[in-house]
Scaffold this active site. Structure first.
Site, PDB file in Angstrom:
ATOM      1  N   GLY A  88       7.986   1.443   2.694  1.00 53.73           N
ATOM      2  CA  GLY A  88       8.740   2.343   1.842  1.00 53.73           C
ATOM      3  C   GLY A  88      10.231   2.368   2.088  1.00 53.73           C
ATOM      4  N   ARG A 111       8.190  12.559   7.183  1.00 51.58           N
ATOM      5  CA  ARG A 111       8.665  11.276   6.666  1.00 51.58           C
ATOM      6  C   ARG A 111       8.270  11.133   5.197  1.00 51.58           C
ATOM      7  NH1 ARG A 111       5.946   6.586   4.231  1.00 51.58           N
ATOM      8  NH2 ARG A 111       7.403   4.821   4.469  1.00 51.58           N
ATOM      9  N   ASP A 115       9.027   5.557  -0.344  1.00 51.85           N
ATOM     10  CA  ASP A 115       9.602   5.256  -1.659  1.00 51.85           C
ATOM     11  C   ASP A 115       8.838   5.866  -2.818  1.00 51.85           C
ATOM     12  OD1 ASP A 115       7.513   3.313  -0.932  1.00 51.85           O
ATOM     13  OD2 ASP A 115       7.978   2.373  -2.848  1.00 51.85           O
ATOM     14  N   GLY A 171       4.467  -0.719  -0.573  1.00 49.35           N
ATOM     15  CA  GLY A 171       4.983  -1.542   0.506  1.00 49.35           C
ATOM     16  C   GLY A 171       5.658  -0.729   1.585  1.00 49.35           C
ATOM     17  N   THR A 186      -0.318   2.550  -0.980  1.00 47.29           N
ATOM     18  CA  THR A 186       0.082   3.315  -2.151  1.00 47.29           C
ATOM     19  C   THR A 186      -0.796   2.899  -3.326  1.00 47.29           C
ATOM     20  OG1 THR A 186       2.343   3.342  -1.322  1.00 47.29           O
ATOM     21  CG2 THR A 186       2.061   3.849  -3.632  1.00 47.29           C
TER      22      THR A 186
END
Length: 338
Positions: free
Chosen positions: A248, A223, A226, A246, A195
């Site tokens: 998610g 899918r 976060d 990270g 990310t």
């Protein structure tokens, strides 16, 4: 009358198993140049009086345009061989937020998230309907092949040949670099979280955050992690701005970005204490690997992660940018920089 803090911007480009042994000098220089250049661009906007929301949006747009990172150009592939992109922006002064998820043709998802925030009356829009809506407001759509890069395709093929499971981008690229000396991210693609994000404090004391991602290599179609979830991967208010990277699902379960603010407001923790509590304690309890960047209303900066490394840095107006890759880089390592 208290003196206003110096405007500051911080960025990240993903966290994971980033190993010095897998990084050649040329590739390391490319990452450092990208981090430095984007930090300087964001700081220049803040120096010119731009609001924090504009600075973080532009910084993330530049990260999306850089194929070294897993957002926009160079995004990882889904199990079906395509790209599904997510992004979120949030203005701390107003709590206004906008996000898109599962878009496949939006060149810069962070700009699409801004449109959703400013024009739609909604917070989160998904898929083709989101694309059609933001296109009506001038956001550029591209052929899905525009996001393709040979390095990401190699990661997908490796993931599918290995175990068929989803890979977190920065973890897998280390193995690729070792095996074939390819120009891939020097992260083990099995354990990297690709990310990108930015947080900033502007000259008027306002905060903002932005986050964008291509998700996980070989992820299931549909899918969503976060990144576009307000409070999980991205959050800003008048106290702190946070952008996460990270695993998610774990960051969603921990409501990681908002939890930093909650610990500061309700428990009275400092920025450094709050970010460490979330990243090193709460996330680790549920095997949540990754990190976050945060800026508070006093201009404090936190760059916290529980992985071997995180592409990261910050820049204060009038000062040289500070940036780092590995976990043992002291000046921009885990913790806070005041």
């Amino acid at each position: 009358m208290s003196q206003k803090p110096i405007p500051v911007i911080a960025i990240h480009g993903g966290a994971g198993t980033i190993l010095r042994s897998a990084m050649n000098a040329e590739l390391e220089q490319r990452y450092n140049q990208a981090l430095s250049g984007i930090l300087q661009a964001g700081a220049a906007l803040l120096a010119a009086g731009a609001p924090a929301l504009e600075a973080v949006t532009e910084a993330v747009r530049l990260l999306e345009e850089c194929p070294l990172f897993n957002a926009g150009k160079g995004a990882v592939y889904t199990e079906a061989g395509g790209h599904e992109l997510d992004a979120c922006v949030m203005d701390g002064a107003t709590l206004a937020a906008g996000a898109v998820a599962g878009v496949t043709r939006v060149r810069n998802p962070v700009l699409a998230a801004r449109v959703v925030m400013q024009h739609s009356g909604h917070v989160l829009m998904i898929g083709p309907a989101a694309q059609d809506y933001v296109a009506q407001h001038g956001i550029e759509l591209v052929d899905p092949n525009w996001f393709d890069t040979p390095e990401r395709l190699a990661q997908l093929q490796r993931a599918q040949q290995a175990a068929g499971g989803a890979m977190l981008d920065h973890d897998g690229a280390t193995s690729l670099a070792k095996d074939a000396a390819e120009e891939a991210a020097p992260l083990d693609p099995d354990r990297k979280f690709g990310t990108v994000g930015a947080v900033a404090l502007d000259a008027n004391g306002k905060l903002a955050a932005a986050t964008s991602t291509g998700g996980m290599t070989n992820k299931r179609v549909g899918r969503v992690g976060d990144t576009p979830v307000v409070g999980a991967g991205c959050y800003a208010n008048d106290r702190v701005a946070v952008s996460c990277t990270g695993s998610g699902e774990m960051f969603i379960r921990a409501v990681a970005a908002y939890d930093v603010s909650a610990l500061m407001e309700y428990a009275g923790l400092s920025l450094e204490e709050a970010t460490r509590r979330v990243v090193q304690d709460k996330l680790m309890r549920i095997d949540g690997r990754g990190g976050l960047i945060a800026v508070d209303a006093q201009g404090g900066v936190a760059l916290s992660f529980n992985t071997e490394g995180m592409y990261r840095g910050y820049a204060r107006v009038g000062q040289a940018p500070v940036f780092a890759i590995y976990g043992d880089d002291g000046d921009a390592g885990d913790g806070a920089a005041s």
